[in-house]
Design a protein around this motif. Structure first.
Motif, PDB file in Angstrom:
ATOM      1  N   UNK A 161       0.822  -1.205   0.000  1.00  0.00           N
ATOM      2  CA  UNK A 161       0.000   0.000   0.000  1.00  0.00           C
ATOM      3  C   UNK A 161       0.857   1.257   0.000  1.00  0.00           C
ATOM      4  N   UNK A 162       0.334   2.296  -0.657  1.00  0.00           N
ATOM      5  CA  UNK A 162       0.994   3.590  -0.674  1.00  0.00           C
ATOM      6  C   UNK A 162      -0.010   4.703  -0.472  1.00  0.00           C
ATOM      7  N   UNK A 163       0.505   5.872  -0.116  1.00  0.00           N
ATOM      8  CA  UNK A 163      -0.298   7.078   0.026  1.00  0.00           C
ATOM      9  C   UNK A 163       0.347   8.183  -0.785  1.00  0.00           C
ATOM     10  N   UNK A 164      -0.430   9.193  -1.130  1.00  0.00           N
ATOM     11  CA  UNK A 164       0.090  10.338  -1.864  1.00  0.00           C
ATOM     12  C   UNK A 164      -0.442  11.621  -1.240  1.00  0.00           C
ATOM     13  N   UNK A 165       0.434  12.607  -1.102  1.00  0.00           N
ATOM     14  CA  UNK A 165       0.056  13.924  -0.591  1.00  0.00           C
ATOM     15  C   UNK A 165      -0.605  13.832   0.784  1.00  0.00           C
ATOM     16  N   UNK A 166       0.095  13.192   1.734  1.00  0.00           N
ATOM     17  CA  UNK A 166      -0.380  13.191   3.109  1.00  0.00           C
ATOM     18  C   UNK A 166       0.689  13.808   4.005  1.00  0.00           C
ATOM     19  N   UNK A 167       0.276  14.279   5.159  1.00  0.00           N
ATOM     20  CA  UNK A 167       1.200  14.857   6.128  1.00  0.00           C
ATOM     21  C   UNK A 167       1.891  13.747   6.918  1.00  0.00           C
ATOM     22  N   UNK A 168       2.879  14.148   7.701  1.00  0.00           N
ATOM     23  CA  UNK A 168       3.541  13.178   8.545  1.00  0.00           C
ATOM     24  C   UNK A 168       2.588  12.537   9.539  1.00  0.00           C
ATOM     25  N   UNK A 169       1.724  13.331  10.153  1.00  0.00           N
ATOM     26  CA  UNK A 169       0.758  12.797  11.116  1.00  0.00           C
ATOM     27  C   UNK A 169      -0.203  11.829  10.438  1.00  0.00           C
ATOM     28  N   UNK A 170      -0.637  12.156   9.228  1.00  0.00           N
ATOM     29  CA  UNK A 170      -1.543  11.269   8.496  1.00  0.00           C
ATOM     30  C   UNK A 170      -0.844   9.969   8.113  1.00  0.00           C
ATOM     31  N   UNK A 171       0.425  10.052   7.736  1.00  0.00           N
ATOM     32  CA  UNK A 171       1.181   8.845   7.399  1.00  0.00           C
ATOM     33  C   UNK A 171       1.270   7.917   8.607  1.00  0.00           C
ATOM     34  N   UNK A 172       1.563   8.485   9.766  1.00  0.00           N
ATOM     35  CA  UNK A 172       1.644   7.663  10.981  1.00  0.00           C
ATOM     36  C   UNK A 172       0.290   7.024  11.308  1.00  0.00           C
ATOM     37  N   UNK A 173      -0.782   7.805  11.153  1.00  0.00           N
ATOM     38  CA  UNK A 173      -2.122   7.286  11.440  1.00  0.00           C
ATOM     39  C   UNK A 173      -2.470   6.129  10.512  1.00  0.00           C
ATOM     40  N   UNK A 174      -2.190   6.294   9.227  1.00  0.00           N
ATOM     41  CA  UNK A 174      -2.486   5.239   8.257  1.00  0.00           C
ATOM     42  C   UNK A 174      -1.617   4.012   8.499  1.00  0.00           C
ATOM     43  N   UNK A 175      -0.343   4.237   8.799  1.00  0.00           N
ATOM     44  CA  UNK A 175       0.608   3.141   9.024  1.00  0.00           C
ATOM     45  C   UNK A 175       0.182   2.279  10.213  1.00  0.00           C
ATOM     46  N   UNK A 176      -0.520   2.883  11.164  1.00  0.00           N
ATOM     47  CA  UNK A 176      -1.012   2.128  12.316  1.00  0.00           C
ATOM     48  C   UNK A 176      -2.169   1.210  11.934  1.00  0.00           C
ATOM     49  N   UNK A 177      -2.869   1.531  10.839  1.00  0.00           N
ATOM     50  CA  UNK A 177      -3.961   0.685  10.352  1.00  0.00           C
ATOM     51  C   UNK A 177      -3.397  -0.492   9.562  1.00  0.00           C
ATOM     52  N   UNK A 178      -2.431  -0.187   8.675  1.00  0.00           N
ATOM     53  CA  UNK A 178      -1.756  -1.220   7.865  1.00  0.00           C
ATOM     54  C   UNK A 178      -0.423  -0.640   7.411  1.00  0.00           C
ATOM     55  N   UNK A 179       0.646  -1.437   7.387  1.00  0.00           N
ATOM     56  CA  UNK A 179       1.946  -0.908   6.959  1.00  0.00           C
ATOM     57  C   UNK A 179       1.878  -0.246   5.586  1.00  0.00           C
ATOM     58  N   UNK A 180       2.465   0.926   5.493  1.00  0.00           N
ATOM     59  CA  UNK A 180       2.536   1.678   4.248  1.00  0.00           C
ATOM     60  C   UNK A 180       3.945   1.518   3.671  1.00  0.00           C
ATOM     61  N   UNK A 181       4.041   1.128   2.414  1.00  0.00           N
ATOM     62  CA  UNK A 181       5.348   0.889   1.788  1.00  0.00           C
ATOM     63  C   UNK A 181       5.950   2.146   1.199  1.00  0.00           C
ATOM     64  N   UNK A 182       5.104   3.044   0.662  1.00  0.00           N
ATOM     65  CA  UNK A 182       5.629   4.199  -0.073  1.00  0.00           C
ATOM     66  C   UNK A 182       4.728   5.404   0.095  1.00  0.00           C
ATOM     67  N   UNK A 183       5.360   6.560   0.146  1.00  0.00           N
ATOM     68  CA  UNK A 183       4.651   7.841   0.149  1.00  0.00           C
ATOM     69  C   UNK A 183       5.080   8.605  -1.094  1.00  0.00           C
ATOM     70  N   UNK A 184       4.106   8.946  -1.926  1.00  0.00           N
ATOM     71  CA  UNK A 184       4.392   9.689  -3.155  1.00  0.00           C
ATOM     72  C   UNK A 184       3.825  11.100  -3.032  1.00  0.00           C
ATOM     73  N   UNK A 185       4.718  12.080  -3.059  1.00  0.00           N
ATOM     74  CA  UNK A 185       4.302  13.478  -3.016  1.00  0.00           C
ATOM     75  C   UNK A 185       5.274  14.309  -3.834  1.00  0.00           C
TER      76      UNK A 185
END
Length: 342
Positions: A161-185
């Motif tokens: 899973x990856x996310x795009x255009x999220x803040x650091x706090x949002x990345x941490x919140x999402x990562x707690x739900x399921x590991x995030x492999x990549x952030x694209x911004x």
């Protein structure tokens, strides 16, 4: 890091997120092959895909919104021919309709599940290697949207899973739900707002950072000075605040130090801009920029940038560039991470 490739510049490989697969340290953004940058010579674009793989580029990036699905369909034959050699990334969340100006953001569970099935069909694959949430709708909790994405991993439709255009706090919140492999911004000499929180969070969590538009949508190459005057009518950059009118004139002047460093290396401005992005990989952060191009010659130029090492005085010369840029990244910044920074 290991090396990979057979022709021309051979680029190194790095992990795509903690414990992830090895990919070329530079990927290829495929968006412009189907939309946004004017007409495309499809034969030349297909040759560029082949050239990328020969150079060691193995991360190929698309999205369901690019050309309203046409970009995924365009990539499908290449993916079929090289499925075991490449890492395929696509995205969901930007909804389109018959109004060419409409962009909706959808993160709800039903939309996620529908979007992945359509992408799998268009790409002609059984599983997507890296599936991004393209933009965040803050009204939808991560427990729902990332939870729905996690279900796709459990079902074998998506690997990571990856996310795009999220803040650091949002990345941490999402990562707690399921590991995030990549952030694209967006991250470049012209766009550094991700350094406020997202970069540090990615390094802390072992999330690979995948900068899009590392060449400032082409502006850092020096190939155009004013989008409204120098680019075709179908080019979306004609409507970007940074690249038109007085803003364009002011920002064009900022390229002087980039050109100065380029001369010292016998390189192009584009190569220096990319080298700068690659040298953001510090403090344990993996950085995999995905410059987009439709030409094999540009692909080779971009790949060669991975061999350039900028000195501390050169980095100091380039340091102030972003702080002097005039104009926003988009006409509407609502759904960018910058709009949600505390």
């Amino acid at each position: 890091m290991t090396e990979h490739g057979t022709h021309g510049t051979v680029i190194e490989q790095v992990e795509l997120g903690k414990g992830g697969p090895l990919v070329g340290i530079q990927g290829l953004g495929c968006m412009g092959m189907s939309e946004f940058y004017g007409d495309t010579d499809e034969a030349e674009a297909r040759a560029t895909l082949d050239a990328a793989l020969a150079t060691g580029v193995t991360l190929f990036d698309t999205a369901d919104t690019y050309g309203r699905g046409r970009n995924e369909e365009f990539l499908a034959p290449f993916v079929a021919a090289h499925r075991d050699e490449i890492t395929l990334a696509t995205k969901f969340a930007i909804e389109r309709n018959d109004d060419p100006h409409y962009r909706g953001i959808r993160n709800d569970r039903g939309y996620v599940r529908r979007a992945v099935e359509e992408s799998l069909r268009r790409l002609g694959v059984d599983v997507i290697d890296l599936y991004y949430m393209h933009r965040r709708d803050p009204a939808v909790p991560f427990a729902e949207s990332v939870g729905a994405m996690a279900e796709l991993v459990q079902e074998g439709k998506v690997r990571r899973l990856g996310l795009s255009e999220v803040t650091g706090a949002e990345l941490r919140e999402a990562h707690a739900v399921h590991p995030i492999a990549a952030l694209q911004s967006e991250w470049s000499l012209f766009s550094r707002d991700v350094e406020r929180s997202a970069v540090g969070a990615a390094a802390e969590l072992g999330v690979a950072f995948v900068p899009y538009s590392p060449l400032g949508r082409g502006f850092l190459t020096g190939s155009f000075a004013d989008a409204s005057a120098d680019l075709s009518a179908g080019d979306f950059r004609r409507h970007q605040p940074r690249f038109t009118g007085d803003n364009a004139k002011a920002n064009a002047a900022l390229l002087a130090p980039v050109r100065e460093v380029a001369r010292a290396h016998g390189a192009t401005a584009a190569q220096i801009a990319l080298a700068w992005v690659h040298q953001r990989a510090v403090h344990g952060l993996t950085v995999i920029p995905i410059p987009g191009t439709r030409k094999a010659s540009r692909l080779a130029e971009n790949a060669a940038a991975t061999r350039i090492v900028l000195t501390e005085p050169e980095l100091a010369l380039l340091e102030p560039v972003a702080s002097r840029v005039v104009g926003d990244r988009y006409p509407d910044m609502t759904f960018t991470s910058a709009a949600r920074e505390a």
